[in-house]
Design a protein around this motif. Sequence first.
Motif, mmCIF file in Angstrom:
data_model
loop_
_atom_site.group_PDB
_atom_site.id
_atom_site.type_symbol
_atom_site.label_atom_id
_atom_site.label_comp_id
_atom_site.label_asym_id
_atom_site.label_seq_id
_atom_site.Cartn_x
_atom_site.Cartn_y
_atom_site.Cartn_z
ATOM 1 N N PRO A 51 0.835 -1.212 0.000
ATOM 2 C CA PRO A 51 0.000 0.000 0.000
ATOM 3 C C PRO A 51 0.860 1.249 0.000
ATOM 4 O O PRO A 51 1.848 1.346 0.742
ATOM 5 N N PRO A 52 0.515 2.215 -0.849
ATOM 6 C CA PRO A 52 1.307 3.449 -0.905
ATOM 7 C C PRO A 52 1.140 4.252 0.374
ATOM 8 O O PRO A 52 0.105 4.198 1.038
ATOM 9 N N SER A 53 2.177 4.975 0.726
ATOM 10 C CA SER A 53 2.126 5.856 1.896
ATOM 11 C C SER A 53 2.418 7.277 1.429
ATOM 12 O O SER A 53 3.575 7.715 1.423
ATOM 13 N N PRO A 54 1.380 7.987 0.990
ATOM 14 C CA PRO A 54 1.603 9.320 0.430
ATOM 15 C C PRO A 54 2.189 10.288 1.440
ATOM 16 O O PRO A 54 1.810 10.282 2.613
ATOM 17 N N SER A 55 3.120 11.104 0.973
ATOM 18 C CA SER A 55 3.730 12.114 1.837
ATOM 19 C C SER A 55 2.847 13.339 1.967
ATOM 20 O O SER A 55 3.038 14.165 2.850
ATOM 21 N N THR A 56 1.872 13.447 1.067
ATOM 22 C CA THR A 56 0.942 14.572 1.104
ATOM 23 C C THR A 56 -0.395 14.127 0.540
ATOM 24 O O THR A 56 -0.457 13.192 -0.268
ATOM 25 N N ASP A 57 -1.467 14.770 0.977
ATOM 26 C CA ASP A 57 -2.793 14.510 0.441
ATOM 27 C C ASP A 57 -3.216 15.560 -0.574
ATOM 28 O O ASP A 57 -4.218 15.383 -1.260
ATOM 29 N N ARG A 58 -2.480 16.646 -0.649
ATOM 30 C CA ARG A 58 -2.906 17.806 -1.422
ATOM 31 C C ARG A 58 -2.311 17.796 -2.819
ATOM 32 O O ARG A 58 -1.107 17.623 -3.002
ATOM 33 N N VAL A 59 -3.168 17.957 -3.831
ATOM 34 C CA VAL A 59 -2.733 18.082 -5.220
ATOM 35 C C VAL A 59 -2.793 19.554 -5.593
ATOM 36 O O VAL A 59 -3.863 20.177 -5.528
ATOM 37 N N ASP A 60 -1.656 20.109 -5.969
ATOM 38 C CA ASP A 60 -1.590 21.529 -6.293
ATOM 39 C C ASP A 60 -1.691 21.809 -7.788
ATOM 40 O O ASP A 60 -1.790 22.967 -8.199
ATOM 41 N N VAL A 61 -1.658 20.753 -8.606
ATOM 42 C CA VAL A 61 -1.822 20.906 -10.051
ATOM 43 C C VAL A 61 -3.303 21.171 -10.350
ATOM 44 O O VAL A 61 -4.183 20.546 -9.731
ATOM 45 N N PRO A 62 -3.646 22.093 -11.255
ATOM 46 C CA PRO A 62 -5.055 22.294 -11.622
ATOM 47 C C PRO A 62 -5.681 20.970 -12.070
ATOM 48 O O PRO A 62 -5.174 20.304 -12.988
ATOM 49 N N THR A 63 -6.780 20.579 -11.428
ATOM 50 C CA THR A 63 -7.313 19.231 -11.586
ATOM 51 C C THR A 63 -8.794 19.244 -11.941
ATOM 52 O O THR A 63 -9.587 19.974 -11.338
ATOM 53 N N LEU A 64 -9.146 18.412 -12.908
ATOM 54 C CA LEU A 64 -10.526 18.164 -13.305
ATOM 55 C C LEU A 64 -10.909 16.769 -12.844
ATOM 56 O O LEU A 64 -10.169 15.812 -13.078
ATOM 57 N N VAL A 65 -12.058 16.645 -12.185
ATOM 58 C CA VAL A 65 -12.603 15.344 -11.812
ATOM 59 C C VAL A 65 -13.918 15.156 -12.567
ATOM 60 O O VAL A 65 -14.861 15.931 -12.383
ATOM 61 N N VAL A 66 -13.964 14.152 -13.439
ATOM 62 C CA VAL A 66 -15.173 13.802 -14.185
ATOM 63 C C VAL A 66 -15.707 12.500 -13.604
ATOM 64 O O VAL A 66 -14.940 11.547 -13.418
ATOM 65 N N TRP A 67 -17.003 12.449 -13.349
ATOM 66 C CA TRP A 67 -17.533 11.275 -12.638
ATOM 67 C C TRP A 67 -18.903 10.879 -13.168
ATOM 68 O O TRP A 67 -19.856 11.665 -13.118
ATOM 69 N N GLY A 68 -19.007 9.650 -13.678
ATOM 70 C CA GLY A 68 -20.298 9.056 -13.986
ATOM 71 C C GLY A 68 -20.911 8.552 -12.692
ATOM 72 O O GLY A 68 -20.359 7.653 -12.051
ATOM 73 N N HIS A 98 -19.396 4.078 -14.750
ATOM 74 C CA HIS A 98 -17.941 4.072 -14.652
ATOM 75 C C HIS A 98 -17.305 4.285 -16.021
ATOM 76 O O HIS A 98 -16.193 4.816 -16.115
ATOM 77 N N TRP A 99 -17.989 3.888 -17.070
ATOM 78 C CA TRP A 99 -17.452 3.942 -18.432
ATOM 79 C C TRP A 99 -17.917 5.207 -19.142
ATOM 80 O O TRP A 99 -18.246 5.199 -20.324
ATOM 81 N N VAL A 100 -17.904 6.306 -18.421
ATOM 82 C CA VAL A 100 -18.475 7.557 -18.894
ATOM 83 C C VAL A 100 -17.813 8.056 -20.177
ATOM 84 O O VAL A 100 -18.478 8.649 -21.037
ATOM 85 N N HIS A 101 -16.512 7.831 -20.350
ATOM 86 C CA HIS A 101 -15.844 8.346 -21.554
ATOM 87 C C HIS A 101 -16.207 7.549 -22.799
ATOM 88 O O HIS A 101 -15.920 7.986 -23.917
ATOM 89 N N HIS A 102 -16.848 6.383 -22.628
ATOM 90 C CA HIS A 102 -17.429 5.646 -23.749
ATOM 91 C C HIS A 102 -18.870 6.085 -23.986
ATOM 92 O O HIS A 102 -19.284 6.317 -25.122
ATOM 93 N N GLU A 103 -19.633 6.179 -22.911
ATOM 94 C CA GLU A 103 -21.066 6.461 -23.020
ATOM 95 C C GLU A 103 -21.345 7.906 -23.422
ATOM 96 O O GLU A 103 -22.287 8.179 -24.167
ATOM 97 N N LYS A 104 -20.556 8.819 -22.905
ATOM 98 C CA LYS A 104 -20.732 10.255 -23.161
ATOM 99 C C LYS A 104 -19.447 10.813 -23.760
ATOM 100 O O LYS A 104 -18.881 11.790 -23.278
ATOM 101 N N SER A 105 -18.998 10.182 -24.828
ATOM 102 C CA SER A 105 -17.665 10.495 -25.346
ATOM 103 C C SER A 105 -17.540 11.953 -25.778
ATOM 104 O O SER A 105 -16.531 12.610 -25.485
ATOM 105 N N GLU A 106 -18.537 12.498 -26.460
ATOM 106 C CA GLU A 106 -18.438 13.879 -26.917
ATOM 107 C C GLU A 106 -18.439 14.846 -25.741
ATOM 108 O O GLU A 106 -17.671 15.822 -25.721
ATOM 109 N N ARG A 107 -19.309 14.588 -24.762
ATOM 110 C CA ARG A 107 -19.363 15.464 -23.591
ATOM 111 C C ARG A 107 -18.057 15.424 -22.818
ATOM 112 O O ARG A 107 -17.517 16.462 -22.417
#
Length: 312
Positions: free
Chosen positions: A237-254, A285-294
């Motif tokens: 199991p990974p042991s992250p040194s930080t929880d915070r992501v500072d890179v501009p991030t997009l989360v897409v979720w079906g 879960h397969w949102v990039h197949h089902e809603k590919s254009e969006r």
Amino acid sequence: MGATSRSMVTSGEIGSVIPSTVDAESTYRTVNGIELHVVAAGDETDPLVVLLHGFPEFWYSWRSQIAPLVEAGYRVLAPDLRGYNLSEKPTGVRPYRIRESSRDVADLIATEDRDAARVVGHDWGGMVAWDLGLHRPETVDRLAVVNAPHPTAYRRQLVSNPEQLRRSWYAAAFQLPWLPEFACRYADYRLLERALRETAAPGAFSDDDLARYRRAWDRDGALTGMLNWYRATARYPPSPSTDRVDVPTLVVWGEADAALVSELAVDSAGFCSESRLELLPDASHWVHHEKSERVTDILREHLEPAGVSRSR
């Protein structure tokens, strides 16, 4: 760039997926001591986007996004991650730790003579994308994650949410030796086919799609390599040194994801200093197949800095 004489996707196979107007090729790149098969498309001088697939797919997962991103002015790399399809399949479980795969991607970016790229990941590819954002942020200009939880968000939901624990039963089953391989291979990969078709919207995966996936699953060592991703996460199991992501991030979720609760999307975005959350209630879960254009439109909006248009 590490090209080899090993089996590649033929130009005809690529042409059946990517329009002939898009310059695309099948290559191999030597990264982190192994060889990854990579479909590369677009002008080598354009901004770089790396597309990372999940289980049980391969580069073909992004077939609907490659051409539109190239046409928008990007250079696109879509690798088969280690253990999958035409990429090298190291023996043992330890080589399939997420940290090794994120190093693969960092090295892959370097094969293009770049320091950083826009990185997009789905499922396990999304977990690699998160790891890059957490531990190798210098290699990521912008991050986009599709139905893959931030690792801390996932751990917290497993502990606090019985529904997420119930949905994750299959990951525990994959820890067994040899039996998961046998079950997945049985009756011409019926279990894996059902895992795709029965959790996706009707028509999301065609007969031709499934035939391509079966060929990828049937390659020597592929099933074990794919399943070892699950085994490695449990054993190392990974042991992250930080929880915070500072890179501009997009989360897409079906939101109709059969394996991951929607709370994970909100929690994951909360671990980002700068985030955009796109919930699609009528997608799985397969949102990039089902809603590919969006999904492609959302990706293009996020990947391009504000005020800049590269459409051709």
